[in-house]
Write a protein that holds these residues in place. Structure first.
Motif, mmCIF file in Angstrom:
data_model
loop_
_atom_site.group_PDB
_atom_site.id
_atom_site.type_symbol
_atom_site.label_atom_id
_atom_site.label_comp_id
_atom_site.label_asym_id
_atom_site.label_seq_id
_atom_site.Cartn_x
_atom_site.Cartn_y
_atom_site.Cartn_z
ATOM 1 N N LEU F 86 28.698 26.378 17.508
ATOM 2 C CA LEU F 86 29.311 27.670 17.194
ATOM 3 C C LEU F 86 28.375 28.836 17.513
ATOM 4 C CD1 LEU F 86 31.948 28.683 16.045
ATOM 5 C CD2 LEU F 86 30.994 28.463 13.760
ATOM 6 N N ASP F 87 27.132 28.736 17.067
ATOM 7 C CA ASP F 87 26.199 29.843 17.290
ATOM 8 C C ASP F 87 25.946 30.049 18.784
ATOM 9 O OD1 ASP F 87 25.816 30.625 14.644
ATOM 10 O OD2 ASP F 87 24.234 29.160 14.316
ATOM 11 N N ALA F 88 25.799 28.956 19.509
ATOM 12 C CA ALA F 88 25.548 29.078 20.952
ATOM 13 C C ALA F 88 26.764 29.668 21.654
ATOM 14 C CB ALA F 88 25.203 27.711 21.533
ATOM 15 N N ALA F 89 27.945 29.226 21.271
ATOM 16 C CA ALA F 89 29.164 29.770 21.890
ATOM 17 C C ALA F 89 29.286 31.263 21.632
ATOM 18 C CB ALA F 89 30.391 29.023 21.351
ATOM 19 N N ARG F 90 28.854 31.699 20.459
ATOM 20 C CA ARG F 90 28.925 33.130 20.153
ATOM 21 C C ARG F 90 28.020 33.945 21.065
ATOM 22 N NH1 ARG F 90 29.508 32.160 13.647
ATOM 23 N NH2 ARG F 90 31.767 32.405 13.639
ATOM 24 N N GLU F 91 26.906 33.356 21.470
ATOM 25 C CA GLU F 91 26.031 34.076 22.389
ATOM 26 C C GLU F 91 26.677 34.250 23.768
ATOM 27 O OE1 GLU F 91 21.615 32.772 20.726
ATOM 28 O OE2 GLU F 91 22.560 31.602 22.303
ATOM 29 N N LEU F 92 27.522 33.302 24.157
ATOM 30 C CA LEU F 92 28.114 33.317 25.502
ATOM 31 C C LEU F 92 29.385 34.148 25.591
ATOM 32 C CD1 LEU F 92 28.002 29.717 27.006
ATOM 33 C CD2 LEU F 92 26.420 31.617 27.341
ATOM 34 N N ALA F 93 30.177 34.146 24.525
ATOM 35 C CA ALA F 93 31.531 34.704 24.620
ATOM 36 C C ALA F 93 31.539 36.193 24.335
ATOM 37 C CB ALA F 93 32.453 33.988 23.633
ATOM 38 N N ARG F 94 32.384 36.911 25.049
ATOM 39 C CA ARG F 94 32.580 38.333 24.750
ATOM 40 C C ARG F 94 33.366 38.505 23.446
ATOM 41 N NH1 ARG F 94 33.318 37.841 30.121
ATOM 42 N NH2 ARG F 94 32.345 39.324 31.548
ATOM 43 N N GLY F 95 34.377 37.688 23.251
ATOM 44 C CA GLY F 95 35.229 37.835 22.076
ATOM 45 C C GLY F 95 34.717 37.003 20.917
ATOM 46 N N PRO F 96 35.362 37.110 19.772
ATOM 47 C CA PRO F 96 34.930 36.328 18.619
ATOM 48 C C PRO F 96 35.157 34.832 18.806
ATOM 49 C CG PRO F 96 36.945 37.556 18.105
ATOM 50 C CD PRO F 96 36.487 38.014 19.459
ATOM 51 N N VAL F 97 34.335 34.038 18.141
ATOM 52 C CA VAL F 97 34.435 32.578 18.169
ATOM 53 C C VAL F 97 34.426 32.112 16.721
ATOM 54 C CG1 VAL F 97 33.466 30.434 19.055
ATOM 55 C CG2 VAL F 97 33.022 32.579 20.261
ATOM 56 N N VAL F 98 35.407 31.318 16.351
ATOM 57 C CA VAL F 98 35.478 30.838 14.973
ATOM 58 C C VAL F 98 35.629 29.323 14.985
ATOM 59 C CG1 VAL F 98 36.900 30.844 12.874
ATOM 60 C CG2 VAL F 98 36.363 32.993 14.015
#
Lengths: 275, 275, 275, 275, 275, 275
Positions: F86-98
């Motif tokens: 989750l934390d890594a995906a948040r670094e990559l994505a422009r939009g929110p990740v839940v």
């Protein structure tokens, strides 16, 4: 769906403001109705005022629950950052009820690890922290800053309130190294995007956050659990001035509560009840 | 000194009961006055009822604070285990205000490390735990047991309520290995010594505990801090049904609050206001 | 009732000081006796000294418990802010035993939400925080400030110690925004009202707070639970230098402890044992 | 290197036992010396006894610190599960000091997430939990089980103590679903591998764990911080029975403490001081 | 015994550095082998890089576990301060696995009560705090300071990185009043003694701390519990690029895992695998 | 808006299932695309598998972020109850990740105070608790029950998995007295309403909860903070097998990440990408 946003104070301009903020995040098909109680303080800035705002909130929930199904709200937002009367409102309402402090803190932790709250008066800081603890965000809530602005000053033409809020948000973000800032007063709702753009971190308005959350809960067909503390309250007379709040056993199924009288006053939906 | 014990519900038998329990721990020179509001529910067993009990508590504090100094209470006890309106009452009162859940938990941790609470209805259990957390006793409070007894049943002649409470206290002490048991309802106050003798661990009645605590605070010349959240609330009109609760600026020094009108009803001291 | 206040160090001036502070909050009918051990350090400012103060405290409890009922204390106060030997003393004493750090923190949370401690030496700060955590007040204890004053300097004629304490209390109150300040050393007891008046927030002296609390516990007929860890310690010989501390099985009922010998030294009640 | 293991009670068989357990994990080049105080209780099973064990522990540290460098220990283990006197010993010793509860809990969290403690008497359970909290393992410590076995019974020929410990360890592992079991008494040290093999989860003996840890700290050239609370205690006379514990300022560098007298008794190294 | 230290990044100079740091605390008879993965990022400074470092760590564990018993490591150290892949590595390895953040924090709490971490980049601060909480040291970890130095800059000839680290360690120790400082990056390992000497409080390098800890665990014959979450992972195919990581059921006893293929690449032990 | 739901395992039936669950709560105008990685394990039931699932999740985020704006997702859901990467995906994505554990716990605390989780295998229980703590719900999460069902068994025709889940949900609700039950595995998503109806408390499916939450965040124009740990990761080569995951500096503005190569494999949207 139909979302009723309850402004717990009796200031119409605030009711209009929270209505606008809620409507801005309404999905197609959602109707937002912003109402205010017929009783209670003009703004909520102390424990005393918070306590006095609660009967009016409950009045509004009871009135709405007594509406015919077609007009009845699917969910409620309590639009004061102290989340007054939330537990009691949950006992009365069929649909979910979310407070704006609760909602803002939930949203803030979904876009970052730590947030700061920027609130109105210093004296409300401990309540904000208490709520953070109550909701599980004691660690996530890194700091609470007070602008030392009375709630109603936020809306006064010619006041420097907007600049003051912006400066405190910037300070909170910088000094605490937080990921997000939560606006700690419903009266700041319309500053959300402006401040966010200015300070470069997400800024969360609880009214929008709560409106978004309850729509999501309704979409999931989730509502307050009736299994324990949030079961319908016992039917029991209430004495004296508050007698209209006495509950009588519903004729039909349990949980279908309605106040003994039509309620101490008529609800006051704001003029544009539309999503 | 003069201690006012406020029974937050409107049931006279409960007012008399808490008055007796408080007087049993009054030191020489202390006068205990037990009063009840003119408004509110007959008993407090839900969040809804707790919310509706608060205005009546605040009414009683405001009325007492408006008395001439010679008759004014030195301190207050709020005698309902949910500690309703405690923060708001602290804003209004000159002297210290202590709730009975708060007091009982403080006392229990002075005679042992861990305690259990035995309360009335299952639905009040989460509130008891929330208070334990609020006061710092989340770890010390090992368990909360519910007797599934309505508050007013405790006092009904011929009921088996006393046996039920005793059994639950014994169970709580044994199953949890706690050092002490806290009675989680003002209506159980008079069972304290009887149950303690039967189960062999200290049993704490919050009414006695709170009365003892406030006497001690007065002896120390300590009262609620006015430095932050508990400063006198802003003077501000209150609308509608609750208009009598509006505060006006005191003529004299700040902090000397008095309600706009003489208050929505006369206080109801119980017949024997004596230490 | 009869309250024995034990000064854990061997400095007579401190014993007299804590006696005065305790007597100031004694209710009519309460006799306060302030005593000090026959052994131990002149002041307690390190873990080493705290450890060495404990046998003397236990000696004083054992001696008092061996008195005939009419002269025996109803309760004890341990008057050193580290609360040394508290758990062990509770095992020995029939009546309740309260420490002054414990008591001051309890009192502070009854007059506000958050407090700061002002203590003597920096090296004692972690112990103060550890106690706050132990008692459930980790969050309520917002900060601990050290004056960097040795304990005995507080009492030295001509010292600037009083000004230093006052300045640190003011700083703590201002910088932390706390509701109350706790004096973190028994040697500061007589500064309580003076500092409180000067800084405008409640200032708590643990000696007074503990004396008030134990009177309240006695009034409630509450004493340390015997159900678990605080049961009377096993009777067992103690070797070497500490042999006088060996416990023998009491002739009569369990819990009626008395040391093997009359104890390593006679208690030293201060001259004016009066409430 | 040289590790001194201090058995805090005065029972020689226990000293021998902890010596064996420590030596089993000594690395080549490490010498283990197991000693016991000249004073104090025969076993430690209450707060009272723990308090009385502390002077003897400090005596042993002081004696060892007074040795010439070549004979002086590099580190200490305090071999009683209550970790008595740990903070005070750290102030006295040049090298690191580790307690066996502390060490066992550290080790257990390195081989799993949650552990249970199996201790001797029920009355020591709260102390074990308090230590878990103190060391940061409140959540990791899932449960504490008591065998209801007196410490000295563990070693009595013909007793069923070993079976009882094994059964409780198995129960703890099964009922709590923990990853590891911690033996909560130095007297259980030699059961470690046997029980571990029988129940199929790691079983931790604190004596071995502490001996392993201090060797590691010495290898890292780490010792107790002198920057704050663990600085050398002030030099100050001690009165009465405990006068030999008075500290005098060292002739040379600060921190080079030695007791005023050679100490109240000679250390008692066990016969085979060897790694 | 044989300790394998895994540098999770692919920079050889770091592998050599952590190897040296580990060997400095190896006891006689211990062989340290420092290896690095065949895949992954050159340094780990974000959640993304941490996630990408994990497969390489697991590759190294799997390769080592497939070695014949005589060459197989007795324990592992994961030498990156984010402790990447620790839980997964524990499922694969027969012997204990310890991370350097975990180890450093354990060691720091044995030489003092509170520590500060000095790490590389600001963005890694929240991860350090999260680990402190995970290991039970949320309170013990008083602060995390960032040097704002990229990991690889620490080793660049001519950089001022060493001075920067030293300054931040000094600042952390002074401003926070902590007992010890933890170096928050494997790349700082060789600064440990130099910084400690300069700032006068214990400074902990996690590589040395972890190497010391795993030697101690092996000496105690303790390894990761297989009773719950750390049991060998299910045997199951893995698709696509990561197919070599699929596990097949071992021919012999459960727990004897080996990857389907010899692994995606050969391990890369550093040149001097010696204690 | 466009929501991409990433099933972290490579089992197509699960991808279809989570897609259906997400679409059931899509508001008008929302398009849901359910995808799965080209690499990784068939299901996630251990730390090892969770670690191996992360690269595939990041691949899917990187691929989607490289799409032209019109096709790019506004937000992501990671649909495995361990919330891997989750934390890594948040670094990559422009939009929110839940993540779905995160979302389900948030939702559960909005409809009640305490919830229980019912998960697949016992070995995943500690991870569920760890996540509850990470998100602030350590107290709200009263218990985690395991069905001892492998993830893929949930979907096997003829299995009794559905009955098993239902029984465990009923048990969890009854035994723990919780307000709500959280389904602890994406594979249980379609049981949500059926189980809720059967047991009479709200039952939360994380896939629906997360889809609802991200829609709300997008409506609020909130996305992951870029101010701290979630800033775009450094651009840096990645070695070996994972080389395709290396990031290169974007030609345009920072934060506009795209993988060096088009990614190790093409995304695999499920057949009906529609709201």
């Amino acid at each position: 769906m139909r979302i009723r946003v309850i402004n717990p104070n009796t200031t119409r301009a605030m009711t209009d403001l929270v209505g606008r903020s809620a409507r801005a995040v309404a999905f197609p098909g959602t109707t937002v109705e912003a109402v205010q109680p017929t009783m209670g303080p003009a703004s909520v800035e102390s424990h005393y005022e918070e306590a006095l705002a609660v009967p009016g909130i409950l009045e509004q929930v009871a009135l709405a629950e007594a509406l015919p199904p077609v007009a009845r709200p699917d969910a409620y937002v309590v639009a004061c950052f102290g989340d007054p009367g939330l537990d009691a409102a949950r006992e009365l309402a069929r649909g979910p009820v979310v407070g704006i402090a609760e909602a803002a803190m939930h949203a803030a932790t979904l876009v970052g690890r730590r947030f700061a709250v920027v609130t109105s008066l210093e004296r409300t800081v401990p309540r904000a922290r208490e709520l953070a603890t109550r909701y599980g965000f004691a660690e996530a809530c890194a700091a609470v800053y007070a602008c030392e602005l009375p709630v109603l000053e936020l809306d006064r033409p010619g006041s420097r309130a907007r600049e003051t809020v912006l400066e405190h948000c910037r300070l909170a973000a910088t000094a605490e190294g937080v990921d997000a800032v939560v606006l700690g007063c419903a009266g700041m709702a319309d500053l959300c995007h402006e401040v966010g753009a200015a300070i470069g971190v997400p800024v969360v308005d609880g009214v929008a956050a709560a409106t978004a959350l309850v729509q999501g809960l309704v979409a999931q067909r989730l509502t307050t659990s009736r299994a324990g503390e949030y079961a319908a309250p016992p039917t029991k007379p209430v004495a004296g001035l508050l007698a209209p709040f006495g509950l009588q056993a519903p004729p039909g199924r349990p949980g279908d509560l309605s106040p003994v009288s039509p309620g101490p006053g008529a609800g006051a939906p704001s003029p544009r009840p539309r999503g």
